[in-house]
Design a protein around this motif. Structure first.
Motif, short mmCIF file in Angstrom:
data_model
loop_
_atom_site.label_atom_id
_atom_site.label_comp_id
_atom_site.label_asym_id
_atom_site.label_seq_id
_atom_site.Cartn_x
_atom_site.Cartn_y
_atom_site.Cartn_z
N ARG A 246 -15.89 10.03 1.11
CA ARG A 246 -15.41 10.78 2.30
C ARG A 246 -16.19 11.47 3.15
NH1 ARG A 246 -10.72 8.26 4.42
NH2 ARG A 246 -10.40 10.44 5.61
N GLY A 247 -16.44 11.54 4.37
CA GLY A 247 -17.15 13.26 4.97
C GLY A 247 -16.38 13.58 5.49
N GLY A 248 -15.28 13.36 4.99
CA GLY A 248 -14.38 15.45 4.87
C GLY A 248 -14.32 16.07 6.76
N PHE A 249 -14.52 14.75 7.46
CA PHE A 249 -14.33 15.57 9.10
C PHE A 249 -13.78 14.89 10.02
CE2 PHE A 249 -17.86 12.70 8.57
CZ PHE A 249 -17.73 11.44 8.82
N PRO A 250 -13.30 14.66 11.08
CA PRO A 250 -11.99 15.27 12.10
C PRO A 250 -12.28 12.80 12.44
CG PRO A 250 -12.66 17.74 12.40
CD PRO A 250 -14.02 16.72 11.63
N GLY A 251 -11.48 11.85 12.29
CA GLY A 251 -12.23 11.19 12.89
C GLY A 251 -12.32 9.95 11.97
N GLU A 252 -12.75 9.70 10.89
CA GLU A 252 -13.42 8.90 9.94
C GLU A 252 -12.17 7.97 10.04
OE1 GLU A 252 -14.56 10.07 6.23
OE2 GLU A 252 -13.01 12.66 6.46
N ASP A 253 -10.87 7.69 9.97
CA ASP A 253 -9.74 7.02 9.86
C ASP A 253 -9.39 6.46 11.16
OD1 ASP A 253 -9.77 7.51 7.18
OD2 ASP A 253 -7.93 9.17 7.85
N SER A 254 -10.79 6.50 12.09
CA SER A 254 -10.37 5.94 13.50
C SER A 254 -11.43 5.00 13.32
CB SER A 254 -11.50 6.59 14.60
OG SER A 254 -11.57 8.25 14.61
N LYS A 255 -9.55 3.22 14.41
CA LYS A 255 -10.56 2.36 14.99
C LYS A 255 -12.21 2.17 15.18
CE LYS A 255 -8.41 -1.75 16.37
NZ LYS A 255 -8.76 -1.88 17.92
N GLY A 256 -12.54 1.09 14.35
CA GLY A 256 -13.67 0.93 14.75
C GLY A 256 -15.04 1.77 13.73
N ARG A 345 -29.78 15.30 10.01
CA ARG A 345 -28.48 15.20 11.37
C ARG A 345 -26.75 14.54 10.97
NH1 ARG A 345 -31.91 14.65 14.63
NH2 ARG A 345 -32.30 13.78 16.23
N GLN A 346 -26.10 15.67 10.61
CA GLN A 346 -24.73 15.49 10.31
C GLN A 346 -23.80 15.16 11.35
OE1 GLN A 346 -24.56 18.27 6.68
NE2 GLN A 346 -22.38 18.68 6.91
N PRO A 347 -22.82 14.20 10.40
CA PRO A 347 -21.41 14.18 11.56
C PRO A 347 -20.63 15.66 11.76
CG PRO A 347 -21.89 12.96 9.38
CD PRO A 347 -22.61 13.17 9.59
N ILE A 348 -20.21 15.00 12.50
CA ILE A 348 -19.30 16.62 12.35
C ILE A 348 -17.66 16.13 13.24
CG2 ILE A 348 -19.14 19.44 14.25
CD1 ILE A 348 -21.25 19.19 12.15
N SER A 349 -17.78 15.10 14.07
CA SER A 349 -16.39 14.60 14.02
C SER A 349 -16.48 12.95 15.13
CB SER A 349 -15.94 15.43 14.89
OG SER A 349 -16.40 15.63 16.76
N ILE A 350 -15.55 12.12 15.33
CA ILE A 350 -15.79 10.95 15.48
C ILE A 350 -14.44 11.01 16.11
CG2 ILE A 350 -15.66 8.41 15.08
CD1 ILE A 350 -16.62 8.68 12.27
N GLU A 351 -15.08 10.45 17.95
CA GLU A 351 -13.96 10.94 18.81
C GLU A 351 -13.40 9.30 19.15
OE1 GLU A 351 -14.77 13.99 21.28
OE2 GLU A 351 -15.30 14.87 19.46
N PRO A 352 -12.35 8.71 18.96
CA PRO A 352 -12.31 7.65 20.52
C PRO A 352 -12.07 7.95 21.26
CG PRO A 352 -10.29 7.69 18.28
CD PRO A 352 -11.21 9.04 18.23
N MET A 353 -12.81 7.05 22.88
CA MET A 353 -13.11 7.41 24.20
C MET A 353 -12.25 5.18 24.40
SD MET A 353 -16.60 8.77 24.18
CE MET A 353 -17.09 7.92 25.59
N ILE A 354 -11.27 5.93 25.28
CA ILE A 354 -10.95 5.03 26.23
C ILE A 354 -12.53 3.68 26.33
CG2 ILE A 354 -9.70 4.04 29.00
CD1 ILE A 354 -9.96 7.47 28.36
N GLY A 355 -11.26 2.09 26.21
CA GLY A 355 -12.46 1.22 25.72
C GLY A 355 -12.69 1.21 24.64
N GLY A 356 -12.50 1.61 23.80
CA GLY A 356 -12.54 1.53 22.09
C GLY A 356 -14.40 1.96 21.78
N THR A 357 -15.30 2.96 22.45
CA THR A 357 -16.05 3.08 22.20
C THR A 357 -15.84 4.50 21.07
OG1 THR A 357 -17.37 3.06 24.15
CG2 THR A 357 -18.59 3.89 23.04
#
Ligand code: FAD
Ligand code: SF4
Length: 471
Positions: A246-256, A345-357
């Motif tokens: 796992r990446g261990g950052f917020p949002g990695e279980d988000s839809k998509g 580049r290192q991922p810090i977080s993934i945030e779901p946005m309106i419209g599925g992006t």
């Protein structure tokens, strides 16, 4: 006799590569096979070094200069026989080995800038053409014993173990939870590196040699390990490494957000027509895709997404190109096919946005001091964050081993990171702490390469033969 200066007159030829514009819309191998003339010419470039470094760098220690000579002389069946003495899956290794880091990387011709002999393509040529011409492993001198071995896992380690066992008269029964043999050869590595017919043909060859496959059968669920132990004289475990890191950052279980292997398996099952009932086909058509990771799995996801018709594919990796774990050849192929790379580049977080992006926050990194393995650690550069928007993120951070659920009960010792302990140089090679149980491949080494799994499967088979008193 060949011209000793052939290596200067003829350049390196690994086989033509299909144009990127054509190959990026199809799931077919991208390297065309060599014909007999080109294979012989290429083999004739070999200098027959007295101390062939290519052999030492090859994990199964193939007799490379010897079978190159046989190819040059048109002695195809002898080349196939010799190639199979050290490798159980030569046509597969010829396709998927990172030769630039192994045999070809060690070729003396590199030193003069002449370009290595295309060893992998010739290895593939030998077995493909020999099979086409009717060659089969010679089992006529095999004296069958009354011994049987249960093999868990039909990946390269299990197949190689089965190959050596049946050649020595020991019945091999291979159990796998999947519907087809091959392990990651089938359910991992995509068709543009290895077409599935190649694995199916190997299945027919092995069945013809007396290997029995029991598929759709998960040991520990559909059949107990105890049952295997009572049915067979020994057991070999080649169950691979499947715990996605796992990446261990917020949002990695988000839809998509998808796990690399689940995505690749879904794609291969779509083309094999074996998606389970209710299984939803995943497609990247028209989507923006961000692949996180820099290994072979990440490259396979990049190139699969391109072939599915993704609008844009970006691959982000936390080190630079020189320090990535994947094969240089596959990065270059991916780039030609339209994949864009964001190095450091290192991922810090993934945030779901309106419209599925998805909004993926990436920070720039710089390379710090080397770690214990000599690889330089990536450190985040403060204040360097940027956002990449996409519809799908594919996480390809590698795999760890999960210890077999029966390990404790069966007295099988396991390392802290889940790898099964099996000594390569014990009394019987690759025997675990339970004398009747052997193990090899990714579940012992950690996620690695096909050819190393083949080597360990073969070595373990020798260990089993010693344990059973056949050798
Ligand atoms: P696996 O190939 O994983 O096979 C293990 C088998 O055990 C599987 O079939 C699984 O279903 C079965 N199994 C597990 N548990 C059970 C159970 N309880 N009961 C029954 N069956 C069970 N290597 C290269 O050299 N070149 C490449 O280009 C390359 N590309 C890769 C791309 C991807 C996407 C991945 C994930 C890996 C890649 N590798 C590559 C690595 C390579 O595929 C592995 O190192 C190799 O397959 C390991 O072989 P194995 O036999 O140990 O395990
Ligand atoms: Fe090269 Fe792999 Fe073949 Fe060995 S098995 S000769 S490393 S391609």
């Amino acid at each position: 006799m060949s011209d000793v200066f052939q290596f200067m007159k003829l350049s390196r030829n690994p086989g033509d590569k299909v144009e990127a514009s054509v190959r990026k819309i199809e799931f077919k191998e991208i390297y065309q096979p060599l014909n007999a003339v080109d294979a012989a010419d290429q083999a004739g470039r070999c200098l027959s070094c007295g101390n062939p470094y290519c052999e030492w760098k090859c994990p199964v220690h193939n007799y490379i200069p010897d079978w190159l000579k046989l190819v040059e002389e048109g002695r195809l069946f002898e080349a196939a026989e010799l190639s199979h003495q050290t490798n159980s899956l030569p046509e597969i290794c010829g396709r998927v080995c990172p030769q630039d880091r192994l045999c070809e990387g060690a070729c003396t011709l590199n030193q003069g800038g002449f370009g290595a002999v295309s060893i992998g393509s010739i290895e593939k040529y030998i077995t493909d053409e020999a099979f086409k011409a009717g060659w089969r492993p010679d089992m006529s001198k095999v004296v069958w014993t009354d011994k049987t071995v249960g093999i868990i896992g039909a990946g390269p380690a299990g197949l190689a173990c089965a190959d050596v066992l049946v050649r020595n008269g020991v019945k091999a029964v291979v159990y796998d939870r999947y519907e087809e043999i091959g392990g990651l050869l089938t359910f991992g590595i995509p068709e543009f590196k290895l077409e599935k017919d190649i694995v199916r043909r190997r299945r027919e060859i092995l069945e013809g040699m007396g290997v029995e496959f029991v598929l759709n059968t998960e040991v520990g669920k559909d059949i107990s390990f105890d049952k295997l132990m009572s049915k067979h004289d020994a057991v070999f475990m080649g169950m691979g490494a499947y715990n996605a890191m796992r990446g261990g950052f917020p949002g990695e279980d988000s839809k998509g957000v998808l796990q690399a292997l689940a995505y690749l398996i879904n794609n291969v099952r779509q083309s094999m027509g074996t998606l389970p009932e209710g299984g939803v086909p995943i497609s990247m058509k028209g989507k923006r895709v961000l692949v996180l990771g820099g290994g072979d799995t990440a490259m396979d996801c990049n190139r699969t997404a391109i072939r599915q018709g993704a609008k844009r594919v970006i691959c982000a990796y936390r080190r630079d190109e020189d320090n990535m774990p994947g094969s240089r050849r596959e990065v270059s192929n991916a780039r030609e096919e339209g994949v864009e790379f964001l190095w450091n580049r290192q991922p810090i977080s993934i945030e779901p946005m309106i419209g599925g992006t998805l909004a993926v926050r990436l920070a720039a990194t710089r390379l710090g001091d080397p770690d214990a393995k000599g690889r330089r650690n990536a450190e985040i550069v403060p204040g360097s964050e940027e956002i990449v928007e996409c519809e799908h993120v594919i996480m390809a951070f590698g795999f760890q081993v999960e210890a077999a659920q029966w390990a404790d009960k069966q007295g099988i010792s396991v390392a802290a990171d889940g790898r099964t302990l099996a000594a390569s140089h014990g009394v019987h090679k690759y025997q675990t702490s339970n004398p009747k149980v052997f193990a090899g491949g990714d579940m012992v080494r950690g996620a690695d390469l096909v050819v190393r799994a083949v080597f360990e499967g073969r070595e373990a088979a020798e260990g089993v033969l010693g344990y059973l008193g056949v050798w």
